[in-house]
Design an enzyme around this catalytic site. Structure first.
Site, short mmCIF file in Angstrom:
data_model
loop_
_atom_site.label_atom_id
_atom_site.label_comp_id
_atom_site.label_asym_id
_atom_site.label_seq_id
_atom_site.Cartn_x
_atom_site.Cartn_y
_atom_site.Cartn_z
CE1 TYR A 1 -3.57 2.69 1.00
CE2 TYR A 1 -2.12 3.20 2.84
CZ TYR A 1 -3.22 3.50 2.06
OH TYR A 1 -3.95 4.62 2.33
N1 LIG Z 1 -8.51 6.87 6.22
C1 LIG Z 1 -7.20 6.92 6.45
O1 LIG Z 1 -6.74 6.70 7.58
C2 LIG Z 1 -6.26 7.26 5.33
C3 LIG Z 1 -4.95 7.60 5.66
C4 LIG Z 1 -4.06 7.92 4.66
C5 LIG Z 1 -4.47 7.92 3.35
N2 LIG Z 1 -5.75 7.57 3.04
C6 LIG Z 1 -6.13 7.61 1.63
O2 LIG Z 1 -7.15 8.57 1.51
C7 LIG Z 1 -8.02 8.22 0.44
C8 LIG Z 1 -9.44 8.20 0.94
O3 LIG Z 1 -9.52 7.22 1.96
P1 LIG Z 1 -10.83 7.07 2.87
O4 LIG Z 1 -10.37 6.68 4.20
O5 LIG Z 1 -11.70 8.25 2.67
O6 LIG Z 1 -11.48 5.77 2.18
P2 LIG Z 1 -12.98 5.21 2.23
O7 LIG Z 1 -13.77 5.87 3.28
O8 LIG Z 1 -12.82 3.72 2.25
O9 LIG Z 1 -13.57 5.65 0.81
C9 LIG Z 1 -12.96 5.17 -0.36
C10 LIG Z 1 -13.52 5.93 -1.54
O10 LIG Z 1 -12.83 5.54 -2.72
C11 LIG Z 1 -13.77 5.09 -3.70
N3 LIG Z 1 -13.13 4.09 -4.54
C12 LIG Z 1 -12.38 3.03 -4.14
N4 LIG Z 1 -11.93 2.35 -5.21
C13 LIG Z 1 -12.39 3.00 -6.31
C14 LIG Z 1 -12.28 2.80 -7.70
N5 LIG Z 1 -11.58 1.77 -8.22
N6 LIG Z 1 -12.90 3.65 -8.54
C15 LIG Z 1 -13.61 4.71 -8.04
N7 LIG Z 1 -13.74 4.97 -6.74
C16 LIG Z 1 -13.15 4.12 -5.88
C17 LIG Z 1 -14.95 4.58 -2.89
O11 LIG Z 1 -16.13 4.54 -3.67
P3 LIG Z 1 -17.43 3.68 -3.17
O12 LIG Z 1 -18.04 4.46 -2.04
O13 LIG Z 1 -18.31 3.61 -4.36
O14 LIG Z 1 -16.92 2.35 -2.72
C18 LIG Z 1 -15.00 5.64 -1.79
O15 LIG Z 1 -15.58 6.83 -2.27
C19 LIG Z 1 -7.54 6.88 -0.08
O16 LIG Z 1 -6.72 7.08 -1.20
C20 LIG Z 1 -6.73 6.33 1.09
O17 LIG Z 1 -5.75 5.42 0.64
C21 LIG Z 1 -6.66 7.26 4.01
#
Ligand SMILES: NC(=O)c1ccc[n+]([C@@H]2O[C@H](COP(=O)([O-])OP(=O)(O)OC[C@H]3O[C@@H](n4cnc5c(N)ncnc54)[C@H](OP(=O)(O)O)[C@@H]3O)[C@@H](O)[C@H]2O)c1
Length: 245
Positions: free
Chosen positions: A154
């Site tokens: 990741y």
């Molecule tokens: N949360 C954390 O602690 C954290 C920390 C560091 C970085 N990040 C990064 O921040 C970003 C957002 O994370 P989050 O925590 O908000 O994640 P999340 O709540 O799991 O939401 C993921 C989002 O990405 C969409 N998605 C996933 N795969 C996709 C694809 N192939 N095509 C189009 N849309 C897709 C999902 O759509 P659906 O709703 O339709 O499934 C959802 O809107 C990610 O890149 C993650 O790696 C998160």
């Protein structure tokens, strides 16, 4: 409002950080395209909240790993709104595995979801940025800067996102397009909902600001990078981690 008259496309806009970014950019006056993969109900509720607050939002159901679909989405967005000013790449999935369990399919899924989607959306947006401007904000992770067990693939995918951010900034700077990234530590979203309470507590204790991030903490920094206040910033990754790294 800082983004009045601007158009913004946010991938991963249905949930978590992307949803907070969509709401915040709309509050700043931008017209929103909310990109999601399958969770229509969640995407609808973000769009409804934006509309209820007097903003504009449209939904685009697209798998961002599929270049042709991304191109078609961008055409549809531009046909509707005329151009794109701001692209935020927040779509993502988290996969953890010890090295012995890393499969080629896990590797491919992470590389397609993270760096490849950034390439696909940036390529698609480029012809539609107004002459001499345009802005991309990518979402990385603090794990690039401080590894944790089992997250190497990741983090490698996100490291590629950061290198693309810096390389594209160099390439696109002469066209007036800025490209930056944010790197959050653990943020309270669906992605982190399954992390055991004791691990979350340990992370909180190791964070100088003594709490975990909410999606709005990250969205506010993305909104800054997307605004003209950040006009002299490009090719940077900002650690949005409460000082954790
Ligand atoms: N949360 C954390 O602690 C954290 C920390 C560091 C970085 N990040 C990064 O921040 C970003 C957002 O994370 P989050 O925590 O908000 O994640 P999340 O709540 O799991 O939401 C993921 C989002 O990405 C969409 N998605 C996933 N795969 C996709 C694809 N192939 N095509 C189009 N849309 C897709 C999902 O759509 P659906 O709703 O339709 O499934 C959802 O809107 C990610 O890149 C993650 O790696 C998160």
């Amino acid at each position: 409002m800082k983004l009045t008259g601007k158009t913004a496309l946010v991938t991963g806009g249905s949930r978590g950080i992307g949803a907070a970014v969509a709401r915040r950019l709309a509050r700043d006056g931008a017209i929103l395209g909310i990109v999601y993969k399958e969770n229509t109900a969640a995407a609808e509720s973000v769009a409804e909240a934006i509309r209820a607050a007097g903003g504009h939002a449209e939904l685009f159901r697209v798998d961002v790993t599929q270049e042709q679909s991304v191109q078609a989405m961008m055409q549809a967005f531009v046909a509707r709104f005329g151009r794109i000013d701001i692209l935020v790449n927040s779509a993502g999935t988290f996969a953890a595995a010890p090295v012995e369990a890393v499969s080629r399919s896990l590797f491919e899924e992470q590389m397609l979801t993270h760096p490849w989607s950034v390439i696909a959306t940036t390529k698609a947006a480029l012809p539609h940025f107004p002459a001499g401007s345009g802005c991309v904000v990518n979402v990385s992770t603090s794990l690039v800067h401080q590894p944790a067990n089992g997250t190497a693939v990741y983090a490698a995918a996100k490291a590629a996102v950061e290198v693309l951010t810096h390389g594209f900034a160099l390439e696109l700077g002469p066209r007036g397009v800025r490209v930056n990234a944010v790197a959050p530590a653990i943020t309270r979203t669906d992605m982190t909902a399954g992390i055991p309470a004791d691990v979350l507590e340990q992370e909180r204790a190791l964070t100088p600001l003594q709490r975990l991030a909410e999606p709005d903490d990250i969205a506010d920094v993305v909104a800054f990078l997307a605004s003209d206040d950040a006009r002299w910033i490009t090719g940077r990754t900002i650690l949005t981690d409460g000082g954790r790294v």
